[in-house]
Design an enzyme around this catalytic site. Structure first.
Site, PDB file in Angstrom:
ATOM      1  N   TYR A 163      53.897  40.140  31.755  1.00  0.00           N
ATOM      2  CA  TYR A 163      52.617  40.660  31.440  1.00  0.00           C
ATOM      3  C   TYR A 163      52.442  40.721  29.977  1.00  0.00           C
ATOM      4  O   TYR A 163      51.350  40.308  29.289  1.00  0.00           O
ATOM      5  CB  TYR A 163      52.442  42.039  32.001  1.00  0.00           C
ATOM      6  N   LYS A 167      49.802  38.405  27.997  1.00  0.00           N
ATOM      7  CA  LYS A 167      48.901  39.231  27.155  1.00  0.00           C
ATOM      8  C   LYS A 167      48.666  38.991  25.722  1.00  0.00           C
ATOM      9  O   LYS A 167      47.437  38.766  24.858  1.00  0.00           O
ATOM     10  CB  LYS A 167      48.830  40.691  27.447  1.00  0.00           C
TER      11      LYS A 167
HETATM   12  P1  NAI Z   1      41.934  46.367  38.693  1.00  0.00           P
HETATM   13  O1  NAI Z   1      43.060  45.839  39.498  1.00  0.00           O
HETATM   14  O2  NAI Z   1      41.007  47.628  39.198  1.00  0.00           O
HETATM   15  O3  NAI Z   1      41.109  45.110  38.724  1.00  0.00           O
HETATM   16  C1  NAI Z   1      41.167  43.895  38.330  1.00  0.00           C
HETATM   17  C2  NAI Z   1      40.402  42.977  39.214  1.00  0.00           C
HETATM   18  O4  NAI Z   1      40.816  41.734  39.036  1.00  0.00           O
HETATM   19  C3  NAI Z   1      40.551  43.148  40.618  1.00  0.00           C
HETATM   20  O5  NAI Z   1      39.514  43.505  41.516  1.00  0.00           O
HETATM   21  C4  NAI Z   1      41.422  41.759  41.122  1.00  0.00           C
HETATM   22  O6  NAI Z   1      41.003  41.643  42.642  1.00  0.00           O
HETATM   23  C5  NAI Z   1      40.951  40.901  40.337  1.00  0.00           C
HETATM   24  N1  NAI Z   1      41.722  39.656  40.059  1.00  0.00           N
HETATM   25  C6  NAI Z   1      43.032  39.872  40.296  1.00  0.00           C
HETATM   26  N2  NAI Z   1      43.426  38.540  39.982  1.00  0.00           N
HETATM   27  C7  NAI Z   1      42.237  37.462  40.208  1.00  0.00           C
HETATM   28  C8  NAI Z   1      42.044  35.902  40.003  1.00  0.00           C
HETATM   29  N3  NAI Z   1      43.307  35.375  40.215  1.00  0.00           N
HETATM   30  N4  NAI Z   1      41.011  35.664  40.068  1.00  0.00           N
HETATM   31  C9  NAI Z   1      39.657  36.581  40.192  1.00  0.00           C
HETATM   32  N5  NAI Z   1      39.777  37.930  40.232  1.00  0.00           N
HETATM   33  C10 NAI Z   1      41.202  38.356  40.107  1.00  0.00           C
HETATM   34  O7  NAI Z   1      42.446  46.507  37.146  1.00  0.00           O
HETATM   35  P2  NAI Z   1      41.809  47.143  35.944  1.00  0.00           P
HETATM   36  O8  NAI Z   1      42.561  48.091  35.381  1.00  0.00           O
HETATM   37  O9  NAI Z   1      40.410  47.185  35.957  1.00  0.00           O
HETATM   38  O10 NAI Z   1      42.147  45.647  34.955  1.00  0.00           O
HETATM   39  C11 NAI Z   1      41.184  44.858  34.003  1.00  0.00           C
HETATM   40  C12 NAI Z   1      41.959  44.097  33.235  1.00  0.00           C
HETATM   41  O11 NAI Z   1      42.136  45.133  32.036  1.00  0.00           O
HETATM   42  C13 NAI Z   1      43.147  43.446  33.485  1.00  0.00           C
HETATM   43  O12 NAI Z   1      43.219  42.168  32.979  1.00  0.00           O
HETATM   44  C14 NAI Z   1      44.033  44.266  33.120  1.00  0.00           C
HETATM   45  O13 NAI Z   1      45.539  43.595  32.753  1.00  0.00           O
HETATM   46  C15 NAI Z   1      43.614  44.833  31.810  1.00  0.00           C
HETATM   47  N6  NAI Z   1      44.195  46.374  31.318  1.00  0.00           N
HETATM   48  C16 NAI Z   1      43.741  47.214  32.108  1.00  0.00           C
HETATM   49  C17 NAI Z   1      44.724  48.529  31.490  1.00  0.00           C
HETATM   50  C18 NAI Z   1      44.696  49.499  32.273  1.00  0.00           C
HETATM   51  O14 NAI Z   1      44.750  50.624  31.629  1.00  0.00           O
HETATM   52  N7  NAI Z   1      43.868  49.870  33.389  1.00  0.00           N
HETATM   53  C19 NAI Z   1      45.470  48.281  30.446  1.00  0.00           C
HETATM   54  C20 NAI Z   1      45.299  47.192  29.674  1.00  0.00           C
HETATM   55  C21 NAI Z   1      44.898  46.191  30.076  1.00  0.00           C
END
Ligand code: NAI
Length: 306
Positions: A163, A167
């Site tokens: 990851y 990133k």
């Molecule tokens: P989340 O799991 O709530 O939302 C991520 C969404 O991406 C999900 O709805 C999932 O179905 C969708 N997804 C996954 N693979 C996919 C694909 N191949 N094609 C289309 N959609 C896909 O997670 P969150 O926390 O909202 O994360 C959003 C972004 O922020 C991610 O890139 C995550 O790595 C990043 N992030 C989040 C952090 C946090 O504290 N929540 C910290 C640092 C980065």
């Protein structure tokens, strides 16, 4: 200051079925944008697929009179997502690369699949969506692109070799596109959010999840995507109402020159100079590296031509 509006603008938000992406989608729609709500609808570790996540958010937007369309392709098929924007809204102005999964494990235990899937979703996915949108942005002389890194991508983190390196790749991609797109008013920025979501709900207590609601990240993304914004190539950490720009610092360093061979012992002896941040330089571009070599060693890399 007048309200930031996105009337007539077409926004693609990947992974918009949950968490941060959903929050962006609702806000951009409230501010007048036409929103492509992309979400594959799989699990937090990238297994399975379902159309319900994207459809639900589209229904939420339509319920308050907003304009949105669902797309359930994986970001790995980025061109299909952009095609949805073209078919429905005849263009694309803003891409928010947000889709993400986690497959944490120590490096020793990490399987090939953990590495490959993380790279496919985060790196290939963001690249493919952006690459498909890029020609439209170039042609119209306008584009706003967000990449989503993580503190793990900036600093590394135990158990996240896959990851964190993926990133990190997004930082390189975002900063390079900022250089290539800037002259055409295509601005790319990279955010490192901290947010309560299904990716973090298993590890954080309720009060932290509340304090780190995605709603506290949304205003940053709105600001960076505004027509009036000039911010480009930046990495911004944010969470719980805190917003902070990250930059690189470089020590004055140890310059031994090229007049005679250098030994490892010489470097070891003066290692403190390599690491001493007194009077450190701020390095913002590759030009700063070339300038440092010419400043400290006297070789003009900037004007070097064969
Ligand atoms: P989340 O799991 O709530 O939302 C991520 C969404 O991406 C999900 O709805 C999932 O179905 C969708 N997804 C996954 N693979 C996919 C694909 N191949 N094609 C289309 N959609 C896909 O997670 P969150 O926390 O909202 O994360 C959003 C972004 O922020 C991610 O890139 C995550 O790595 C990043 N992030 C989040 C952090 C946090 O504290 N929540 C910290 C640092 C980065």
């Amino acid at each position: 200051m007048s309200d930031i509006r996105f009337d007539e603008k077409v926004v693609i938000i990947t992974g918009a079925g949950n968490g941060l992406g959903r929050a962006y989608a609702l806000e951009f729609a409230k501010r007048g944008a036409r929103v492509v709500v992309n979400d594959l609808g799989g699990s937090g570790s990238g297994e399975g697929a379902s159309s319900s996540a994207a459809a639900k958010v589209v229904a939420e937007i339509q319920a308050f009179g907003g304009d949105a369309v669902a797309n359930c392709d994986s970001v790995e098929d980025g061109e299909k997502i952009v095609q949805t924007a073209i078919d429905n809204y005849d263009g694309v102005d803003i891409v928010i690369n947000n889709a993400g999964i986690l497959r944490d494990s120590s490096f020793a235990k990490m399987q090939d699949k953990d590495w490959e899937l993380i790279y496919k979703v985060h790196v290939d996915g963001a690249c493919k969506v952006t690459k498909a949108a890029w020609p439209y942005m170039l042609k119209q002389g306008f584009g706003r692109i967000i990449f989503t890194t993580s503190a793990a991508g900036i600093y590394g983190n135990f158990g996240q070799a896959n990851y964190s390196s993926a990133k990190s790749a997004l930082i390189g991609l975002g900063r390079t596109l900022a250089i290539e797109g800037g002259r055409k008013n295509i601005l790319s920025n990279v955010i490192a959010p901290i947010a309560g979501s299904r990716l973090t709900e298993t590890i954080w207590p309720e009060e932290i999840l509340k304090a780190t609601s995605p709603d506290f990240i949304v205003p940053l993304v709105v600001k960076l995507c505004a027509q009036e914004s000039s911010e480009n190539g930046s990495v911004i950490e944010a969470g719980a109402g805190w917003f902070s720009k990250v930059r690189y610092q470089r020590t004055q360093g140890l310059a031994l020159g090229t007049d005679s061979p250098i030994t490892a012992e010489q470097i070891a002896q003066q290692w403190h100079k390599v690491c001493d941040f007194t009077d450190a330089d701020v390095a913002e571009s590759i030009v700063d590296t070339f300038n440092a070599v010419s400043k400290y060693v006297g070789i003009d890399l900037l004007n070097a031509k064969k």
